[in-house]
Write a protein that holds these residues in place. Sequence first.
Motif, PDB file in Angstrom:
ATOM      1  N   GLU A  91     -22.808  30.205   5.180  1.00  0.00           N
ATOM      2  CA  GLU A  91     -22.658  31.129   4.048  1.00  0.00           C
ATOM      3  C   GLU A  91     -23.622  30.784   2.915  1.00  0.00           C
ATOM      4  O   GLU A  91     -24.056  31.671   2.171  1.00  0.00           O
ATOM      5  CB  GLU A  91     -21.218  31.110   3.571  1.00  0.00           C
ATOM      6  N   THR A  92     -23.982  29.499   2.794  1.00  0.00           N
ATOM      7  CA  THR A  92     -24.949  29.098   1.776  1.00  0.00           C
ATOM      8  C   THR A  92     -26.353  29.577   2.132  1.00  0.00           C
ATOM      9  O   THR A  92     -27.103  30.061   1.272  1.00  0.00           O
ATOM     10  CB  THR A  92     -24.952  27.566   1.610  1.00  0.00           C
ATOM     11  N   LEU A  93     -26.715  29.457   3.402  1.00  0.00           N
ATOM     12  CA  LEU A  93     -28.064  29.791   3.845  1.00  0.00           C
ATOM     13  C   LEU A  93     -28.236  31.269   4.185  1.00  0.00           C
ATOM     14  O   LEU A  93     -29.347  31.789   4.136  1.00  0.00           O
ATOM     15  CB  LEU A  93     -28.423  28.945   5.072  1.00  0.00           C
ATOM     16  N   ASP A  94     -27.151  31.931   4.525  1.00  0.00           N
ATOM     17  CA  ASP A  94     -27.250  33.315   5.004  1.00  0.00           C
ATOM     18  C   ASP A  94     -26.040  34.130   4.542  1.00  0.00           C
ATOM     19  O   ASP A  94     -25.244  34.593   5.359  1.00  0.00           O
ATOM     20  CB  ASP A  94     -27.349  33.300   6.534  1.00  0.00           C
ATOM     21  N   PRO A  95     -25.880  34.318   3.230  1.00  0.00           N
ATOM     22  CA  PRO A  95     -24.686  34.995   2.728  1.00  0.00           C
ATOM     23  C   PRO A  95     -24.568  36.458   3.152  1.00  0.00           C
ATOM     24  O   PRO A  95     -23.460  36.999   3.192  1.00  0.00           O
ATOM     25  CB  PRO A  95     -24.835  34.883   1.203  1.00  0.00           C
ATOM     26  N   GLU A  96     -25.687  37.081   3.500  1.00  0.00           N
ATOM     27  CA  GLU A  96     -25.661  38.490   3.891  1.00  0.00           C
ATOM     28  C   GLU A  96     -25.505  38.691   5.401  1.00  0.00           C
ATOM     29  O   GLU A  96     -25.499  39.823   5.893  1.00  0.00           O
ATOM     30  CB  GLU A  96     -26.937  39.185   3.419  1.00  0.00           C
ATOM     31  N   SER A  97     -25.425  37.592   6.144  1.00  0.00           N
ATOM     32  CA  SER A  97     -25.263  37.642   7.610  1.00  0.00           C
ATOM     33  C   SER A  97     -26.386  38.407   8.305  1.00  0.00           C
ATOM     34  O   SER A  97     -26.163  39.097   9.299  1.00  0.00           O
ATOM     35  CB  SER A  97     -23.908  38.270   7.983  1.00  0.00           C
ATOM     36  N   ASN A  98     -27.600  38.287   7.794  1.00  0.00           N
ATOM     37  CA  ASN A  98     -28.717  39.010   8.408  1.00  0.00           C
ATOM     38  C   ASN A  98     -29.851  38.118   8.880  1.00  0.00           C
ATOM     39  O   ASN A  98     -30.872  38.605   9.358  1.00  0.00           O
ATOM     40  CB  ASN A  98     -29.260  40.073   7.444  1.00  0.00           C
ATOM     41  N   LYS A  99     -29.691  36.800   8.745  1.00  0.00           N
ATOM     42  CA  LYS A  99     -30.751  35.886   9.173  1.00  0.00           C
ATOM     43  C   LYS A  99     -30.467  35.260  10.534  1.00  0.00           C
ATOM     44  O   LYS A  99     -31.366  35.102  11.351  1.00  0.00           O
ATOM     45  CB  LYS A  99     -30.947  34.773   8.135  1.00  0.00           C
ATOM     46  N   PHE A 100     -29.223  34.855  10.745  1.00  0.00           N
ATOM     47  CA  PHE A 100     -28.886  34.105  11.953  1.00  0.00           C
ATOM     48  C   PHE A 100     -27.771  34.820  12.713  1.00  0.00           C
ATOM     49  O   PHE A 100     -26.722  35.129  12.160  1.00  0.00           O
ATOM     50  CB  PHE A 100     -28.428  32.686  11.603  1.00  0.00           C
ATOM     51  N   SER A 101     -28.004  35.040  13.991  1.00  0.00           N
ATOM     52  CA  SER A 101     -26.985  35.690  14.816  1.00  0.00           C
ATOM     53  C   SER A 101     -26.264  34.696  15.726  1.00  0.00           C
ATOM     54  O   SER A 101     -25.245  35.027  16.314  1.00  0.00           O
ATOM     55  CB  SER A 101     -27.623  36.787  15.676  1.00  0.00           C
ATOM     56  N   ILE A 102     -26.801  33.489  15.834  1.00  0.00           N
ATOM     57  CA  ILE A 102     -26.188  32.442  16.651  1.00  0.00           C
ATOM     58  C   ILE A 102     -26.139  31.161  15.829  1.00  0.00           C
ATOM     59  O   ILE A 102     -27.121  30.786  15.179  1.00  0.00           O
ATOM     60  CB  ILE A 102     -26.980  32.208  17.955  1.00  0.00           C
ATOM     61  N   ILE A 103     -24.992  30.486  15.867  1.00  0.00           N
ATOM     62  CA  ILE A 103     -24.785  29.261  15.100  1.00  0.00           C
ATOM     63  C   ILE A 103     -24.393  28.133  16.048  1.00  0.00           C
ATOM     64  O   ILE A 103     -23.518  28.306  16.897  1.00  0.00           O
ATOM     65  CB  ILE A 103     -23.663  29.432  14.056  1.00  0.00           C
ATOM     66  N   CYS A 104     -25.029  26.983  15.870  1.00  0.00           N
ATOM     67  CA  CYS A 104     -24.673  25.790  16.649  1.00  0.00           C
ATOM     68  C   CYS A 104     -24.295  24.659  15.700  1.00  0.00           C
ATOM     69  O   CYS A 104     -25.005  24.393  14.731  1.00  0.00           O
ATOM     70  CB  CYS A 104     -25.848  25.350  17.522  1.00  0.00           C
ATOM     71  N   CYS A 105     -23.189  24.013  15.974  1.00  0.00           N
ATOM     72  CA  CYS A 105     -22.840  22.757  15.320  1.00  0.00           C
ATOM     73  C   CYS A 105     -23.116  21.635  16.308  1.00  0.00           C
ATOM     74  O   CYS A 105     -22.532  21.595  17.400  1.00  0.00           O
ATOM     75  CB  CYS A 105     -21.369  22.744  14.916  1.00  0.00           C
ATOM     76  N   LEU A 106     -24.019  20.754  15.945  1.00  0.00           N
ATOM     77  CA  LEU A 106     -24.374  19.607  16.790  1.00  0.00           C
ATOM     78  C   LEU A 106     -23.950  18.345  16.052  1.00  0.00           C
ATOM     79  O   LEU A 106     -24.387  18.114  14.914  1.00  0.00           O
ATOM     80  CB  LEU A 106     -25.877  19.606  17.051  1.00  0.00           C
ATOM     81  N   TYR A 107     -23.109  17.543  16.669  1.00  0.00           N
ATOM     82  CA  TYR A 107     -22.633  16.349  15.988  1.00  0.00           C
ATOM     83  C   TYR A 107     -23.746  15.322  15.798  1.00  0.00           C
ATOM     84  O   TYR A 107     -24.616  15.162  16.667  1.00  0.00           O
ATOM     85  CB  TYR A 107     -21.480  15.714  16.761  1.00  0.00           C
ATOM     86  N   ALA A 108     -23.676  14.621  14.674  1.00  0.00           N
ATOM     87  CA  ALA A 108     -24.664  13.570  14.391  1.00  0.00           C
ATOM     88  C   ALA A 108     -24.470  12.364  15.296  1.00  0.00           C
ATOM     89  O   ALA A 108     -25.393  11.564  15.475  1.00  0.00           O
ATOM     90  CB  ALA A 108     -24.548  13.138  12.926  1.00  0.00           C
ATOM     91  N   THR A 109     -23.279  12.235  15.864  1.00  0.00           N
ATOM     92  CA  THR A 109     -22.948  11.095  16.721  1.00  0.00           C
ATOM     93  C   THR A 109     -22.915  11.525  18.181  1.00  0.00           C
ATOM     94  O   THR A 109     -21.943  11.274  18.892  1.00  0.00           O
ATOM     95  CB  THR A 109     -21.597  10.489  16.305  1.00  0.00           C
ATOM     96  N   ALA A 110     -23.989  12.183  18.607  1.00  0.00           N
ATOM     97  CA  ALA A 110     -24.073  12.672  19.994  1.00  0.00           C
ATOM     98  C   ALA A 110     -25.379  12.211  20.631  1.00  0.00           C
ATOM     99  O   ALA A 110     -26.210  13.034  21.029  1.00  0.00           O
ATOM    100  CB  ALA A 110     -23.965  14.186  20.029  1.00  0.00           C
ATOM    101  N   PRO A 111     -25.585  10.898  20.774  1.00  0.00           N
ATOM    102  CA  PRO A 111     -26.860  10.418  21.321  1.00  0.00           C
ATOM    103  C   PRO A 111     -27.078  10.797  22.778  1.00  0.00           C
ATOM    104  O   PRO A 111     -28.213  10.746  23.262  1.00  0.00           O
ATOM    105  CB  PRO A 111     -26.770   8.897  21.150  1.00  0.00           C
ATOM    106  N   PHE A 112     -26.000  11.194  23.476  1.00  0.00           N
ATOM    107  CA  PHE A 112     -26.136  11.568  24.883  1.00  0.00           C
ATOM    108  C   PHE A 112     -26.475  13.049  25.076  1.00  0.00           C
ATOM    109  O   PHE A 112     -26.642  13.497  26.210  1.00  0.00           O
ATOM    110  CB  PHE A 112     -24.844  11.244  25.641  1.00  0.00           C
ATOM    111  N   VAL A 113     -26.586  13.792  23.987  1.00  0.00           N
ATOM    112  CA  VAL A 113     -26.869  15.220  24.116  1.00  0.00           C
ATOM    113  C   VAL A 113     -28.228  15.424  24.768  1.00  0.00           C
ATOM    114  O   VAL A 113     -29.182  14.682  24.498  1.00  0.00           O
ATOM    115  CB  VAL A 113     -26.813  15.921  22.743  1.00  0.00           C
ATOM    116  N   GLU A 114     -28.303  16.396  25.659  1.00  0.00           N
ATOM    117  CA  GLU A 114     -29.547  16.688  26.365  1.00  0.00           C
ATOM    118  C   GLU A 114     -29.972  18.128  26.079  1.00  0.00           C
ATOM    119  O   GLU A 114     -29.154  19.015  25.864  1.00  0.00           O
ATOM    120  CB  GLU A 114     -29.369  16.486  27.869  1.00  0.00           C
TER     121      GLU A 114
END
Length: 232
Positions: A91-114
């Motif tokens: 909501e801070t970066l895209d309050p009008e919902s027109n910039k991003f259509s997909i959102i990902c939350c990636l944990y900072a403690t996920a060293p095994f992520v590929e």
Amino acid sequence: MSKSLCVIPARGGSKRIPKKNIRDFCGKPMIAWSIEAALQSKLFSKIVVSSDSKEIIDIANHYGAETPFVRPPELSNDYVGTTDVVRHAVETLDPESNKFSIICCLYATAPFVEVEGLQQAASNLSKPDCRTSFSASSFTFPIQRAVKLAGKGVTPFQPEMMGQRSQDLEPAYHDAGQFYWWTRQALNENAGMFSASSYPVILPRMLTQDIDDQEDWDMAQFLFSYLNKNKC
């Protein structure tokens, strides 16, 4: 491709493992592994770290993430959920919902992520009946034969299953705690992550490790070193 935003939550107040998000893990600050995986995936229009800590912000910038805001104190305590932090960033970066259509939350403690896991989740969201996607892995033991402590003995959760052969029981899966994806509409509507419209990315058990205390940390480093001999 739809424009995608990656949010990496990383507050500074970790208590069980002090400075967990930026503690050295196999030669890099822990958060660096997540930032680098996000960058290498080439999936995201913007990769931001949401933090209340200047030290974390500086390290995140060094490894290529953006930090366009400082997370407010009311979203930096032990009781705030991940979705609230992600929603604040979006909501801070895209309050009008027109910039991003997909959102990902990636944990900072996920060293095994590929990268492949992130790409599969993004691919899941391209399917018309998928609104959310997350990482999951299978339990090592049949949950139908779990027991609970009862005084000095134990009681089965499902007594009728105790005589069943393991191979005859339905496999069960759990949240692997690496990443969570939403369509923007699903996030706006507070859609549940665990539903019929959520497609999991099934990870090998060797790529899943909670890191909540020192024992977890030691096990994660041991496993990571085994899997990535050239990185440790």
